[in-house]
Design a protein around this motif. Structure first.
Motif, PDB file in Angstrom:
ATOM      1  N   HIS A 138      -6.747   1.109  -6.205  1.00 50.78           N
ATOM      2  CA  HIS A 138      -7.539   2.134  -5.530  1.00 50.78           C
ATOM      3  C   HIS A 138      -6.659   3.177  -4.806  1.00 50.78           C
ATOM      4  O   HIS A 138      -7.142   4.231  -4.386  1.00 50.78           O
ATOM      5  N   LEU A 139      -5.423   2.747  -4.214  1.00 53.46           N
ATOM      6  CA  LEU A 139      -4.796   3.505  -3.392  1.00 53.46           C
ATOM      7  C   LEU A 139      -3.774   4.403  -4.063  1.00 53.46           C
ATOM      8  O   LEU A 139      -3.128   5.271  -3.542  1.00 53.46           O
ATOM      9  N   ALA A 140      -3.989   4.647  -5.443  1.00 53.97           N
ATOM     10  CA  ALA A 140      -3.112   5.524  -6.266  1.00 53.97           C
ATOM     11  C   ALA A 140      -4.113   6.129  -7.042  1.00 53.97           C
ATOM     12  O   ALA A 140      -3.934   6.356  -8.478  1.00 53.97           O
ATOM     13  N   PRO A 141      -5.055   7.274  -6.555  1.00 51.24           N
ATOM     14  CA  PRO A 141      -5.826   8.026  -7.458  1.00 51.24           C
ATOM     15  C   PRO A 141      -5.083   8.984  -7.977  1.00 51.24           C
ATOM     16  O   PRO A 141      -5.522   9.671  -9.128  1.00 51.24           O
ATOM     17  N   HIS A 142      -4.246   9.390  -7.254  1.00 48.42           N
ATOM     18  CA  HIS A 142      -3.325  10.597  -7.960  1.00 48.42           C
ATOM     19  C   HIS A 142      -2.599  10.097  -9.309  1.00 48.42           C
ATOM     20  O   HIS A 142      -2.549  11.232 -10.009  1.00 48.42           O
ATOM     21  N   GLN A 143      -2.368   8.924  -9.344  1.00 49.64           N
ATOM     22  CA  GLN A 143      -1.827   8.664 -10.737  1.00 49.64           C
ATOM     23  C   GLN A 143      -2.793   8.667 -11.874  1.00 49.64           C
ATOM     24  O   GLN A 143      -2.661   9.095 -13.132  1.00 49.64           O
ATOM     25  N   LYS A 144      -4.050   8.521 -11.486  1.00 50.75           N
ATOM     26  CA  LYS A 144      -5.306   8.386 -12.506  1.00 50.75           C
ATOM     27  C   LYS A 144      -5.758  10.021 -12.842  1.00 50.75           C
ATOM     28  O   LYS A 144      -5.846  10.406 -13.684  1.00 50.75           O
ATOM     29  N   ARG A 145      -5.514  10.955 -11.579  1.00 49.01           N
ATOM     30  CA  ARG A 145      -5.736  12.130 -11.977  1.00 49.01           C
ATOM     31  C   ARG A 145      -4.434  12.846 -12.794  1.00 49.01           C
ATOM     32  O   ARG A 145      -4.954  13.881 -13.646  1.00 49.01           O
ATOM     33  N   ALA A 146      -3.268  12.319 -12.570  1.00 49.60           N
ATOM     34  CA  ALA A 146      -2.238  12.997 -13.492  1.00 49.60           C
ATOM     35  C   ALA A 146      -2.481  12.473 -14.870  1.00 49.60           C
ATOM     36  O   ALA A 146      -2.094  13.114 -15.750  1.00 49.60           O
ATOM     37  N   SER A 172       0.909  -1.209  -0.119  1.00 50.70           N
ATOM     38  CA  SER A 172       0.003  -0.016  -0.054  1.00 50.70           C
ATOM     39  C   SER A 172       0.763   1.331  -0.120  1.00 50.70           C
ATOM     40  O   SER A 172       0.846   2.074  -0.747  1.00 50.70           O
ATOM     41  N   ARG A 173       2.015   1.311   0.898  1.00 50.22           N
ATOM     42  CA  ARG A 173       2.716   2.298   0.780  1.00 50.22           C
ATOM     43  C   ARG A 173       3.285   2.598  -0.390  1.00 50.22           C
ATOM     44  O   ARG A 173       3.566   3.766  -0.948  1.00 50.22           O
ATOM     45  N   LEU A 174       3.710   1.573  -1.188  1.00 48.80           N
ATOM     46  CA  LEU A 174       4.497   1.602  -2.497  1.00 48.80           C
ATOM     47  C   LEU A 174       3.521   2.342  -3.454  1.00 48.80           C
ATOM     48  O   LEU A 174       3.986   3.133  -4.105  1.00 48.80           O
ATOM     49  N   VAL A 175       2.393   1.772  -3.493  1.00 48.24           N
ATOM     50  CA  VAL A 175       1.320   2.272  -4.439  1.00 48.24           C
ATOM     51  C   VAL A 175       1.127   3.676  -4.210  1.00 48.24           C
ATOM     52  O   VAL A 175       0.842   4.474  -5.151  1.00 48.24           O
ATOM     53  N   GLN A 176       0.921   4.192  -3.071  1.00 48.26           N
ATOM     54  CA  GLN A 176       0.687   5.346  -2.567  1.00 48.26           C
ATOM     55  C   GLN A 176       1.856   6.261  -2.783  1.00 48.26           C
ATOM     56  O   GLN A 176       1.647   7.681  -3.095  1.00 48.26           O
ATOM     57  N   ALA A 177       2.889   5.918  -2.895  1.00 48.02           N
ATOM     58  CA  ALA A 177       4.174   6.504  -3.230  1.00 48.02           C
ATOM     59  C   ALA A 177       4.364   6.677  -4.713  1.00 48.02           C
ATOM     60  O   ALA A 177       5.314   7.354  -5.050  1.00 48.02           O
ATOM     61  N   GLY A 178       3.486   6.108  -5.339  1.00 43.09           N
ATOM     62  CA  GLY A 178       3.684   6.302  -6.970  1.00 43.09           C
ATOM     63  C   GLY A 178       4.296   5.270  -7.668  1.00 43.09           C
ATOM     64  O   GLY A 178       4.350   5.200  -8.832  1.00 43.09           O
ATOM     65  N   VAL A 179       4.771   4.252  -7.079  1.00 41.45           N
ATOM     66  CA  VAL A 179       5.444   2.767  -7.654  1.00 41.45           C
ATOM     67  C   VAL A 179       4.129   2.384  -8.477  1.00 41.45           C
ATOM     68  O   VAL A 179       3.167   1.731  -8.136  1.00 41.45           O
ATOM     69  N   ASN A 180       4.418   1.888  -9.750  1.00 40.47           N
ATOM     70  CA  ASN A 180       3.527   1.225 -10.620  1.00 40.47           C
ATOM     71  C   ASN A 180       3.271  -0.267 -10.181  1.00 40.47           C
ATOM     72  O   ASN A 180       4.086  -0.953  -9.510  1.00 40.47           O
ATOM     73  N   LEU A 181       2.077  -0.623 -10.504  1.00 45.25           N
ATOM     74  CA  LEU A 181       1.593  -2.001 -10.075  1.00 45.25           C
ATOM     75  C   LEU A 181       2.518  -3.077 -10.478  1.00 45.25           C
ATOM     76  O   LEU A 181       2.865  -4.237  -9.894  1.00 45.25           O
ATOM     77  N   TYR A 182       3.038  -3.165 -11.565  1.00 48.25           N
ATOM     78  CA  TYR A 182       4.242  -3.906 -12.329  1.00 48.25           C
ATOM     79  C   TYR A 182       5.290  -4.224 -11.333  1.00 48.25           C
ATOM     80  O   TYR A 182       5.484  -5.364 -11.018  1.00 48.25           O
ATOM     81  N   GLU A 183       5.832  -3.085 -10.802  1.00 50.72           N
ATOM     82  CA  GLU A 183       6.936  -3.120  -9.940  1.00 50.72           C
ATOM     83  C   GLU A 183       6.697  -3.786  -8.474  1.00 50.72           C
ATOM     84  O   GLU A 183       7.268  -4.503  -8.072  1.00 50.72           O
ATOM     85  N   VAL A 184       5.357  -3.327  -8.041  1.00 44.07           N
ATOM     86  CA  VAL A 184       4.925  -3.706  -6.837  1.00 44.07           C
ATOM     87  C   VAL A 184       4.542  -5.565  -7.071  1.00 44.07           C
ATOM     88  O   VAL A 184       5.061  -6.129  -5.785  1.00 44.07           O
ATOM     89  N   ARG A 185       4.118  -5.773  -8.114  1.00 47.30           N
ATOM     90  CA  ARG A 185       3.741  -7.090  -8.399  1.00 47.30           C
ATOM     91  C   ARG A 185       5.229  -8.108  -8.162  1.00 47.30           C
ATOM     92  O   ARG A 185       5.495  -8.995  -7.591  1.00 47.30           O
ATOM     93  N   ASP A 186       6.269  -7.442  -8.806  1.00 47.51           N
ATOM     94  CA  ASP A 186       7.414  -8.158  -8.673  1.00 47.51           C
ATOM     95  C   ASP A 186       7.911  -8.263  -7.252  1.00 47.51           C
ATOM     96  O   ASP A 186       8.837  -9.309  -6.718  1.00 47.51           O
ATOM     97  N   LEU A 187       8.046  -7.268  -6.635  1.00 44.80           N
ATOM     98  CA  LEU A 187       8.526  -6.847  -5.213  1.00 44.80           C
ATOM     99  C   LEU A 187       7.773  -8.035  -4.154  1.00 44.80           C
ATOM    100  O   LEU A 187       8.523  -8.596  -3.269  1.00 44.80           O
ATOM    101  N   LEU A 188       6.633  -8.315  -4.596  1.00 49.88           N
ATOM    102  CA  LEU A 188       5.722  -9.133  -3.680  1.00 49.88           C
ATOM    103  C   LEU A 188       5.787 -10.481  -4.076  1.00 49.88           C
ATOM    104  O   LEU A 188       5.344 -11.412  -3.147  1.00 49.88           O
ATOM    105  N   GLY A 189       6.182 -10.754  -5.155  1.00 50.43           N
ATOM    106  CA  GLY A 189       6.316 -12.062  -5.753  1.00 50.43           C
ATOM    107  C   GLY A 189       4.897 -12.779  -6.320  1.00 50.43           C
ATOM    108  O   GLY A 189       4.670 -13.842  -6.211  1.00 50.43           O
TER     109      GLY A 189
END
Length: 417
Positions: free
Chosen positions: A401-409, A372-389
């Protein structure tokens, strides 16, 4: 072998001529064929019926003690059952007990089920390990006598230890498949877990996302100076509390900063840790998806591993200085009480979470917090996927849904078009 004496068994003989000798004695009645008197080493005297069963095997069936039956009464009891096979039930119980001992989950999964089936099946080795690990409390139970309620309670206990419904459903499937094979091979008549109550768990809750700070707006918890404390601040205070065990603090810090699963940390070996490169490897054998994963470490995670490495080195030096054998555990996290990897953190975790005044926050939720912190910090989901395995991006999308700022941008780019 004790000598068998044939004599007419009378009250007088029993009272006067069959004393205790410290050895077992057997007297055969000359008046009624098949009636015998046993005198134990302690002097205990009992009646028995000696006969041959339908298969021609000699059997002995106890009728009662001489305190219960006099000679004439013993003969009458024997005559009533003469021609039958009264020891049959006893023999069947013994045979069934012997079968039950050979039908335990452990003996089956390590024996015939392994050699004749799993050994030749895809992922058979992993299935064997899954059954042994997941159903440990039931391993020495006769497969025919497994109690559904015991299985359900064990599943509830594991659910409380933060295993996902999906994992528990896979454990259930593996166990049922093994029991069905036992039925197919006629080792048991029917699977005792073919019960409507032992159904798969609902996996809808697998998509839950719980992170620290999620409930700050709904809660009003203050410190001694009247300052409001959010979930993360309370958690970190509880983590650093003097009564919180060092092992739990370190495990939690690593979980919060790497997103590693509890089991992955429990099985982490020093050979898979590189403090110098700030990286560790989650071996395929210990990962949920059976895939090797390289985990990058930030400074906070590295500091924890440095603490553990320093303690390990100190223990080795002290042992060497004392002339004792240097025994270094291969695992990063070792339970000091058992000198083995941890298997649960249930008690220490519960105490710490209560101290932090957190509701509905499990150890596994630290993994959600990491993502959640990664997504809120702007890390894209594919990188988060790799980090989580994660095996699929679908699993990671629960955090989108935790990255609405990316959609607004993204849509803001249209303003400049």
């Amino acid at each position: 072998m004790a000598k068998v004496i044939t004599v007419e068994l009378t009250k007088r003989f029993i009272e006067n001529e069959a004393p205790a000798t410290g050895e077992r004695q057997t007297f055969r009645d000359s008046k009624s064929q098949g009636l015998i008197l046993r005198v134990g080493a302690s002097g205990r005297k009992s009646w028995a019926y000696d006969y041959r069963d339908p298969a021609g095997n000699r059997q002995t069936y106890t009728l009662g003690t001489t305190d219960q039956l006099d000679p004439n009464e013993a003969r009458k009891v024997m005559d009533r059952i003469r021609g039958t096979d009264p020891a049959r039930n006893k023999r069947e119980v013994k045979v069934e007990a012997s079968k039950a001992e050979s039908r335990t989950l452990r003996k089956f999964v390590e024996g015939r089920y392994w050699t004749d089936y799993l050994l030749h099946a895809k992922s058979g080795k992993d299935t064997k390990k899954r059954i042994i690990a997941a159903w440990a409390p039931l391993l020495d139970t006769d497969m025919a006598e497994i109690d559904v309620q015991d299985a359900l309670q064990h599943r509830l206990d594991r659910l409380a230890e933060e295993l996902t419904p999906q994992t528990l459903n896979r454990d259930r499937t593996a166990l049922l498949a093994m029991l069905n094979k036992a039925v197919e091979w006629k080792l048991i008549k029917a699977s005792p877990l073919n019960d409507a109550s032992f159904k798969p768990l609902d996996t809808a809750d697998d998509k839950r996302v719980r992170w620290l700070g999620q409930r700050d707006e709904q809660e009003d918890i203050f410190d001694g100076q009247g300052k409001k404390l959010g979930e993360r601040a309370r958690f970190m205070q509880a983590l650093s509390h003097e009564d919180t065990p060092a092992y739990l603090r370190r495990l939690c810090i690593l979980a919060l900063n790497t997103g590693m699963r509890r089991g992955e940390m429990f099985k982490l070996r020093w050979e898979n840790v590189s403090i110098q490169r700030a990286e560790l490897i989650v071996a395929a054998a210990t990962s949920k998806g059976n895939k090797t994963r390289h985990v990058a470490l930030n400074a906070t995670a590295v500091a924890v591993l440095q603490e553990l490495a320093a303690e390990r080195d100190t223990a080795a030096r002290e042992a060497k200085a004392a002339g004792e054998p240097v025994k270094l555990a291969p695992f990063v996290f070792v339970n000091a009480d058992t000198d083995r990897p941890f298997v649960t953190l249930k008690k220490s975790w519960a105490v710490m979470v209560e101290r932090a005044q957190l509701n509905d926050f499990t150890f596994h939720d630290q993994r959600h917090d990491f993502a959640s912190r990664l997504v809120q910090a702007g890390v894209n989901l594919y990188e988060v996927r790799d980090l989580l395995g994660h095996s699929s991006i679908t699993l990671t999308e629960r955090y989108a849904h935790l990255a609405p700022h990316q959609k607004r941008a993204a849509v803001a780019l249209l303003d400049a078009a």
